[in-house]
Design an enzyme around this catalytic site. Structure first.
Site, PDB file in Angstrom:
ATOM      1  N   GLY A  80      16.627  12.770  14.171  1.00  0.00           N
ATOM      2  CA  GLY A  80      16.072  12.685  15.510  1.00  0.00           C
ATOM      3  C   GLY A  80      16.578  11.484  16.300  1.00  0.00           C
TER       4      GLY A  80
ATOM      5  N   THR B 297      30.026   6.843  17.037  1.00  0.00           N
ATOM      6  CA  THR B 297      31.154   6.589  17.928  1.00  0.00           C
ATOM      7  C   THR B 297      32.490   6.971  17.305  1.00  0.00           C
ATOM      8  OG1 THR B 297      31.378   4.318  17.139  1.00  0.00           O
ATOM      9  CG2 THR B 297      29.925   4.683  19.024  1.00  0.00           C
ATOM     10  N   LYS B 298      32.510   7.194  15.983  1.00  0.00           N
ATOM     11  CA  LYS B 298      33.746   7.528  15.274  1.00  0.00           C
ATOM     12  C   LYS B 298      33.511   8.720  14.362  1.00  0.00           C
ATOM     13  CE  LYS B 298      35.482   2.770  15.243  1.00  0.00           C
ATOM     14  NZ  LYS B 298      35.943   1.637  14.406  1.00  0.00           N
TER      15      LYS B 298
ATOM     16  N   HIS C 249      33.627   8.925  31.475  1.00  0.00           N
ATOM     17  CA  HIS C 249      34.097   8.549  32.809  1.00  0.00           C
ATOM     18  C   HIS C 249      35.238   7.545  32.702  1.00  0.00           C
ATOM     19  CE1 HIS C 249      30.577  10.468  34.674  1.00  0.00           C
ATOM     20  NE2 HIS C 249      29.926  10.024  33.607  1.00  0.00           N
TER      21      HIS C 249
ATOM     22  N   ARG D 132      27.627   3.672  10.595  1.00  0.00           N
ATOM     23  CA  ARG D 132      28.573   3.358   9.529  1.00  0.00           C
ATOM     24  C   ARG D 132      28.172   4.109   8.267  1.00  0.00           C
ATOM     25  NH1 ARG D 132      27.884  -1.511  12.312  1.00  0.00           N
ATOM     26  NH2 ARG D 132      29.844  -2.501  12.977  1.00  0.00           N
TER      27      ARG D 132
ATOM     28  N   ASN E 203      16.273  21.219  17.211  1.00  0.00           N
ATOM     29  CA  ASN E 203      14.872  20.893  17.458  1.00  0.00           C
ATOM     30  C   ASN E 203      14.648  20.538  18.932  1.00  0.00           C
ATOM     31  OD1 ASN E 203      12.144  20.335  16.839  1.00  0.00           O
ATOM     32  ND2 ASN E 203      12.732  19.549  14.826  1.00  0.00           N
TER      33      ASN E 203
END
Length: 200
Positions: free
Chosen positions: A141, A164-165, A114, A179, A84
């Site tokens: 979204g 993040t996982k 970084h 989660r 989208n």
């Protein structure tokens, strides 16, 4: 191919201002400009530009403008992928998206990262970790998918989540950090309740 391009593709530290990489980013930016300026009334031209920009493009895909990436060639979209408006795909490393996956508006897939050492950042070094998204995934979204994440088949990522996982197949994840909030029964047609951060 420069040694820095080799390092980038291997997920190692590389110099962002390497001459070859800079030229590739410019070429991608010019193709993005053309793609984002091309009328939706010219679908053939839009698909042709996507094939020039991206690493591989499956059949029956749709990528709505504006769309932004770094190199393009490290992005691989399987058949029936839908992206989208406002997608940001930072493809320092490979981004692979499986068939029939739906990407909501303003989703960010960020493979670039970084070093923590300030001196290396000052010298312009960075690296990347690949993002892999399975088949029939729905990413809501505004979600952000961080470097190195794999999202399993049939998973759902709630809007605004920061992933993040790795996400297992067949689950709903939500939140910051995202989660697992529920599993999805095989064959479920539609949500029986709004996707939220609360477990049932």
């Amino acid at each position: 191919m420069t040694r820095y391009k080799d390092k980038m593709l291997a997920g190692e530290l590389f110099a962002y201002d390497d001459t070859e990489l800079t030229a590739e980013r410019l070429a991608a930016a010019l193709l993005m400009e053309r793609y984002n300026a091309t009328s939706v009334g010219a679908p053939g031209q839009r698909v042709s530009l996507l094939r020039d920009l991206l690493g591989s493009v499956g059949e029956s895909i749709e990528v709505r403008s504006p769309f932004h990436c770094l190199y393009g060639r490290n992005i691989h979209l399987a058949e029936d992928v839908f992206v989208n408006y406002g997608g940001v795909f930072l493809d320092t490393a490979c981004i692979e998206i499986g068939p029939r996956t739906l990407i909501g508006p303003y989703v960010q897939l960020l493979t670039a990262t970084h070093p923590l050492e300030a001196e290396l950042r000052r010298k312009g070094y960075e690296f990347g970790a690949a993002i892999t998204i399975g088949s029939n995934v729905w990413i809501g979204g505004g979600a952000i998918v961080c470097p190195g994440v794999t999202i399993g088949d049939d998973a759902v990522v709630g809007a605004g989540s920061v992933v993040t996982k790795d996400v297992p197949a067949g689950v709903v994840v939500y939140g910051n950090p995202a989660r697992v909030v529920r599993s999805l029964p095989s064959g479920e047609v539609r949500p029986t309740a709004p996707i939220s951060g609360r477990s049932e």
